[in-house]
Design a protein around this motif. Structure first.
Motif, PDB file in Angstrom:
ATOM      1  N   VAL A 135     -22.235  77.033  84.208  1.00  0.00           N
ATOM      2  CA  VAL A 135     -23.236  76.125  84.803  1.00  0.00           C
ATOM      3  C   VAL A 135     -23.783  75.176  83.822  1.00  0.00           C
ATOM      4  O   VAL A 135     -24.067  75.114  82.714  1.00  0.00           O
ATOM      5  CB  VAL A 135     -24.481  76.942  85.187  1.00  0.00           C
ATOM      6  N   GLU A 136     -23.706  73.760  84.115  1.00  0.00           N
ATOM      7  CA  GLU A 136     -23.957  72.599  83.402  1.00  0.00           C
ATOM      8  C   GLU A 136     -24.960  71.766  84.126  1.00  0.00           C
ATOM      9  O   GLU A 136     -24.781  71.344  85.194  1.00  0.00           O
ATOM     10  CB  GLU A 136     -22.737  71.716  83.255  1.00  0.00           C
ATOM     11  N   PRO A 137     -26.309  71.581  83.464  1.00  0.00           N
ATOM     12  CA  PRO A 137     -26.748  72.041  82.128  1.00  0.00           C
ATOM     13  C   PRO A 137     -26.903  73.593  82.177  1.00  0.00           C
ATOM     14  O   PRO A 137     -26.720  73.978  83.429  1.00  0.00           O
ATOM     15  CB  PRO A 137     -27.965  71.343  81.741  1.00  0.00           C
ATOM     16  N   GLY A 138     -26.996  74.330  81.268  1.00  0.00           N
ATOM     17  CA  GLY A 138     -27.106  75.796  80.986  1.00  0.00           C
ATOM     18  C   GLY A 138     -28.355  76.270  81.908  1.00  0.00           C
ATOM     19  O   GLY A 138     -29.372  75.651  82.083  1.00  0.00           O
ATOM     20  N   LEU A 139     -28.332  77.392  82.530  1.00  0.00           N
ATOM     21  CA  LEU A 139     -29.441  78.043  83.028  1.00  0.00           C
ATOM     22  C   LEU A 139     -30.857  78.021  82.346  1.00  0.00           C
ATOM     23  O   LEU A 139     -31.571  77.948  83.361  1.00  0.00           O
ATOM     24  CB  LEU A 139     -28.965  79.719  83.328  1.00  0.00           C
ATOM     25  N   ASN A 140     -30.767  78.203  81.122  1.00  0.00           N
ATOM     26  CA  ASN A 140     -31.832  77.961  80.511  1.00  0.00           C
ATOM     27  C   ASN A 140     -32.290  76.924  80.237  1.00  0.00           C
ATOM     28  O   ASN A 140     -33.371  76.696  79.328  1.00  0.00           O
ATOM     29  CB  ASN A 140     -31.907  79.175  79.262  1.00  0.00           C
ATOM     30  N   SER A 141     -31.653  75.860  80.452  1.00  0.00           N
ATOM     31  CA  SER A 141     -31.966  74.262  80.187  1.00  0.00           C
ATOM     32  C   SER A 141     -33.424  73.982  80.761  1.00  0.00           C
ATOM     33  O   SER A 141     -33.493  74.357  82.016  1.00  0.00           O
ATOM     34  CB  SER A 141     -30.756  73.587  80.384  1.00  0.00           C
ATOM     35  N   PRO A 142     -34.221  73.311  80.230  1.00  0.00           N
ATOM     36  CA  PRO A 142     -35.416  72.811  80.672  1.00  0.00           C
ATOM     37  C   PRO A 142     -35.219  71.823  82.059  1.00  0.00           C
ATOM     38  O   PRO A 142     -34.218  70.948  81.694  1.00  0.00           O
ATOM     39  CB  PRO A 142     -36.292  72.096  79.502  1.00  0.00           C
ATOM     40  N   LEU A 143     -36.023  71.951  82.873  1.00  0.00           N
ATOM     41  CA  LEU A 143     -35.636  71.098  83.986  1.00  0.00           C
ATOM     42  C   LEU A 143     -36.470  69.941  83.933  1.00  0.00           C
ATOM     43  O   LEU A 143     -37.826  69.837  83.529  1.00  0.00           O
ATOM     44  CB  LEU A 143     -36.178  71.707  85.381  1.00  0.00           C
TER      45      LEU A 143
END
Length: 358
Positions: A135-143
């Motif tokens: 997943v790009e950006p990663g799952l835990n990346s801030p929205l």
């Protein structure tokens, strides 16, 4: 009757109690009325500015925001739920939801989210990445507003077992006594065979890599040894690893290269090489190039040499044309068309030198 008399008598006897009850009732009535009429103020943060919202205690936050001409829409997210009674609201922050696209499984899904992370967006839209998926950006990346498109790449693995080629290697040696541009294969190389177990990685159904888990060599590869003249440029097939080069030799790689040396103007040939030559006879079919095979003219070579290439074969005293291919005709092998099976058997397999004609 007696109880009523007792109650009435009690209130007459203690008039202060009666007054207290009446006062309590009045207080409750006033309190309830106040809840519907008393107002309070709350700070609302919106687009970097602070607004003051006035509202009654028992109104909902949504009602108060509308009354104060502040936005109430699905395009925004609110730090306090809109259904909260205004009496319980301390302060409010209104932010615009983030929009973008999710690229997954060959589809494009538009999203509008008030989530905190990329994972929240995928969950809201029913997209469930597997453990191996990327997943790009990663799952835990801030929205954030910079998040943009979210790409989900499906990753899968398959194990494969079978007989595979072991690529041969080549050693190239410069010989000062050879004419410039000359190429002689003194030992014809051959791919080996191995029983391999491989782990194949697929991304969105397309193979991207292979990892060898186990490899049992059945037939070792034979190294090819090539001698060339000074300052020769030699083109080698991409699949052949050049393990050693001596002298001033320029090696170029080509996915379809025939391995022939650069043109030697003095000799009139593009170069020469030693090949393993076999023979075949009529099969009832035309050649791979569409011609009718003819003895003294037709030869089959590996795919790197284009149809129509002229090859001089001193051992047969003539110039032949590349017109055919063969399942067993790999790099460094040619198959010569002959009139009969007897002629083929008489020829057998020979290592011969051939020359590529201009």
């Amino acid at each position: 009757m007696n109880r009523e008399r007792e109650t009435g008598g009690f209130l007459k006897k203690y008039p202060g109690v009666k007054i207290g009850i009446i006062a309590l009732i009045l207080l409750l009535v006033v309190g309830v009325s106040s809840a519907f009429t008393v107002e309070k103020e709350v700070e609302v943060n919106f687009k970097g500015k602070v607004y003051t919202a006035n509202g009654k205690l028992l109104e909902s936050l949504e009602e108060v925001l509308i009354a104060n001409e502040l936005p109430v829409s699905d395009e925004y997210k609110y730090s306090t739920p809109l259904t909260t009674l205004f009496k319980d609201v301390i302060d409010v922050t209104i932010e615009k939801k983030i929009s973008g696209k999710i690229l997954v499984d060959g589809k494009t899904i538009a999203y509008l989210s008030g989530g905190v992370t990329v994972g929240d967006v995928l969950e809201e839209n029913g997209v469930k990445p597997d453990e191996d998926d990327k997943v790009e950006p990663g799952l835990n990346s801030p929205l954030t507003e910079k998040t943009g498109d979210i790409k989900v790449t499906r990753i899968s693995y398959v194990e494969s077992t079978g007989i595979k080629d072991v690529p041969m290697k080549a050693t190239i040696v410069e010989k000062a006594e050879l004419p410039a541009g000359t190429r002689i294969v003194v030992q014809v190389g051959q791919n080996g065979k191995a029983n391999k177990k491989e782990k194949i990685r697929y991304e969105n159904g397309v193979e991207v890599s292979r990892e060898v888990i186990t490899c049992e060599v059945i037939m070792p590869a034979v190294e090819e040894i090539i001698e060339v003249g000074p300052s020769t440029t030699i083109v080698m097939p991409e699949a052949v690893e050049v393990s050693s080069v001596t002298g001033n030799v320029n090696v170029e790689k080509s996915a379809t290269g025939d391995g022939s040396a650069s043109i030697n103007p003095e000799s009139g040939f593009k170069g020469s090489m030693v090949v393993s030559a076999t023979a075949y006879t009529a099969t009832g079919n035309n050649t791979a190039s569409g011609t009718v095979p003819q003895s003294g003219r037709t030869i089959a070579t590996w795919g790197g040499i284009p149809f129509g290439t002229k090859v001089y074969i001193p051992a047969l005293g003539g110039v032949y044309t590349v017109e055919d291919r063969g399942g067993a005709v790999g790099y460094g092998i040619i198959d010569i068309y002959m009139d009969s099976e007897a002629a083929c058997e008489s020829w057998g397999r020979q290592n011969i030198e051939i020359y590529f004609v201009d």
